[in-house]
Write an enzyme that holds these catalytic residues in place. Structure first.
Site, short mmCIF file in Angstrom:
data_model
loop_
_atom_site.label_atom_id
_atom_site.label_comp_id
_atom_site.label_asym_id
_atom_site.label_seq_id
_atom_site.Cartn_x
_atom_site.Cartn_y
_atom_site.Cartn_z
N GLY A 79 28.82 61.59 -20.79
CA GLY A 79 28.45 61.76 -22.19
C GLY A 79 28.39 62.82 -22.63
O GLY A 79 28.04 63.97 -22.16
N ASP A 80 28.44 62.93 -24.00
CA ASP A 80 28.20 64.27 -24.73
C ASP A 80 27.76 63.79 -26.29
O ASP A 80 28.01 62.89 -26.92
CB ASP A 80 29.86 65.29 -24.94
CG ASP A 80 29.33 66.34 -25.45
OD1 ASP A 80 28.72 67.30 -24.62
OD2 ASP A 80 29.80 66.56 -26.61
N SER A 81 27.24 64.66 -26.83
CA SER A 81 26.71 64.58 -28.27
C SER A 81 26.98 65.61 -29.19
O SER A 81 26.89 67.00 -28.77
CB SER A 81 25.15 64.39 -28.30
OG SER A 81 24.99 63.43 -27.56
#
Length: 211
Positions: A79-81
Site C-alpha cells: 500500500g501507498d498513500s
C-alpha cells in the site's frame, strides 16, 4: 488465511488489527523516490493515482518468495498513500519547516488523499495472480491557527505521514469533513481491500484471526 503486510506503517497495522486481522509485517525496503523517478523518466509525470499504485505494487512484489527461509503462504498486501492539493502531490514532509508550510497553505481548504493497493495471491508458496485498485477520499481542513500548526508540527506526528496530517491521532480535530471511505485517509481503504480479497476468491472473514 494469512495476510502479509509489505509495509511498516503503524497506522496501516493498527487499522488491520482493528478490523480483526493480525498480519505478518514484512518490510519491503523499496526506494520510493528512485522508483518514481525511473517511472517518470520513462512515462512522464505520474498522476497521484498512478504513483500510489506503482509504489503499492512494487512493495508487494518486493516481498514475494520466502520469509526466514519459509515460503510465503497467503495474500501479500502493498500500500501507498499521497495527498494532492492544487494539482501538486504531497508525500511525507520529513522536515518541520516543510510540514508547517503545507499546513499554512492547506488550512481551511480541501484536498484528496489517494491510497494505492496491490494484493498478490501467494497461496501454496507461489504467485497465483494479483489485483490492484486505488481509492480516494476528499479531506477538508479546519482553519487552524498558527499556534495550533506550530504545536502540531512540534509534536513530530505530521513529519512522516502523507500530506502532513493524520485523522486517527493528534491531527483528527483539525479535519472537519471526509468524503469517501474514512479508512482511506488512514492509508488503507478497508472497503477496497475487501473487494480485492474477494476478487482473488477469498472471503474477507477468512482473514479474521484476532480474538
Amino acid at each position: 488465511m494469512r495476510l502479509y503486510l509489505a509495509s511498516t506503517s503503524p497506522a496501516r497495522l493498527a487499522l488491520l488489527r482493528a478490523a480483526g486481522i493480525e498480519p505478518v509485517v514484512v518490510p519491503s525496503h523499496v526506494d520510493e523516490p528512485a522508483a518514481v523517478a525511473a517511472a517518470e523518466a520513462e512515462h512522464g509525470p505520474l498522476s497521484p493515482q498512478a504513483m500510489v499504485q506503482l509504489l503499492a505494487r512494487l512493495k508487494a512484489e518486493a516481498v514475494r518468495g520466502t520469509l526466514d527461509g519459509t515460503p510465503i503462504d497467503g495474500l501479500i498486501l502493498g500500500g501507498d498513500s499521497a495527498f494532492a492539493i492544487d494539482d501538486r502531490i504531497h508525500g511525507k514532509p520529513h522536515l518541520p519547516e516543510v510540514a508547517r508550510e503545507r499546513w499554512l497553505a492547506q488550512r481551511g481548504r480541501t484536498g484528496d488523499l489517494h491510497s494505492g493497493h496491490w494484493l498478490i495471491d501467494h497461496r501454496d508458496g507461489r504467485e497465483n495472480g494479483a489485483v490492484g485498485a486505488t481509492a480516494v477520499a476528499s479531506v477538508t481542513f479546519a482553519d487552524v491557527t498558527e499556534t495550533e500548526i506550530d504545536a502540531y508540527v512540534a509534536s513530530g506526528e505530521p513529519l512522516e505521514v502523507a500530506g502532513a496530517f493524520t485523522i486517527d491521532s493528534l491531527g483528527g480535530p483539525f479535519i472537519t469533513r471526509v468524503d469517501g471511505d474514512p479508512s482511506t485517509v488512514v492509508g488503507l481503504s478497508l472497503s477496497t481491500l475487501r473487494d480485492l480479497v474477494r476478487r482473488l476468491g477469498v472471503e474477507w472473514t477468512e482473514l479474521w484471526n484476532r480474538v
